[in-house]
Scaffold this motif. Sequence first.
Motif, short mmCIF file in Angstrom:
data_model
loop_
_atom_site.label_atom_id
_atom_site.label_comp_id
_atom_site.label_asym_id
_atom_site.label_seq_id
_atom_site.Cartn_x
_atom_site.Cartn_y
_atom_site.Cartn_z
N ARG A 95 0.84 -1.21 0.00
CA ARG A 95 0.00 0.00 0.00
C ARG A 95 0.87 1.25 0.00
N LEU A 96 1.94 1.24 0.78
CA LEU A 96 2.84 2.40 0.80
C LEU A 96 3.51 2.60 -0.55
N ILE A 97 3.91 1.52 -1.19
CA ILE A 97 4.53 1.62 -2.52
C ILE A 97 3.54 2.22 -3.50
N ALA A 98 2.28 1.75 -3.47
CA ALA A 98 1.25 2.28 -4.37
C ALA A 98 0.98 3.75 -4.08
N LEU A 99 0.89 4.11 -2.81
CA LEU A 99 0.64 5.50 -2.44
C LEU A 99 1.76 6.41 -2.92
N ARG A 100 2.99 5.99 -2.73
CA ARG A 100 4.14 6.80 -3.18
C ARG A 100 4.14 6.95 -4.70
N ILE A 102 1.46 6.94 -6.68
CA ILE A 102 0.39 7.89 -7.01
C ILE A 102 0.84 9.31 -6.69
N GLU A 103 1.45 9.50 -5.53
CA GLU A 103 1.92 10.84 -5.15
C GLU A 103 2.97 11.39 -6.11
N THR A 110 -3.66 0.03 -11.27
CA THR A 110 -3.14 -0.99 -10.38
C THR A 110 -2.84 -0.43 -8.99
N HIS A 111 -2.28 0.77 -8.94
CA HIS A 111 -1.96 1.40 -7.65
C HIS A 111 -3.24 1.69 -6.86
N PHE A 112 -4.26 2.16 -7.56
CA PHE A 112 -5.53 2.48 -6.88
C PHE A 112 -6.22 1.20 -6.40
N ASP A 113 -6.07 0.11 -7.16
CA ASP A 113 -6.63 -1.18 -6.75
C ASP A 113 -5.97 -1.66 -5.45
N VAL A 114 -4.67 -1.45 -5.32
CA VAL A 114 -3.96 -1.86 -4.10
C VAL A 114 -4.48 -1.09 -2.90
#
Length: 115
Positions: A95-100, A102-103, A110-114
């Motif tokens: 989740r942190l990887i996906a949030l970073r 997106i930021e 894929t990031h939003f799905d996570v």
Amino acid sequence: MSITQKPAVSLANLSFTWPDGTPVFRHLTATFEAGRTGLIGANGTGKTTLLRIVAGELSPSSGGFTSVGSVSYLPQHLILDTTTTVAELLGVQQRLIALRAIESGDVSATHFDVL
């Protein structure tokens, strides 16, 4: 607890005795609702043993229990693995990887799905 809601853990006449014959508890009957639950008691009264039974690490001497969903516990003694991050221990690394991502401007679905 409402009539339609089942308890997360239900103990029925549960007993546990160590192989040397030392009883830990006898005829324990209780129910616990879903969510975080804490057990409080003096050292040596069987709190950790009970949690290990419910988590499937030990088998009761008699009686039984049912559980709805997954049950886990935080052991008293942890082995320190210095290669593991806090995020990995908490299960939020992806989740942190996906949030970073997106930021930083990556709008991949894929990031939003996570998250």
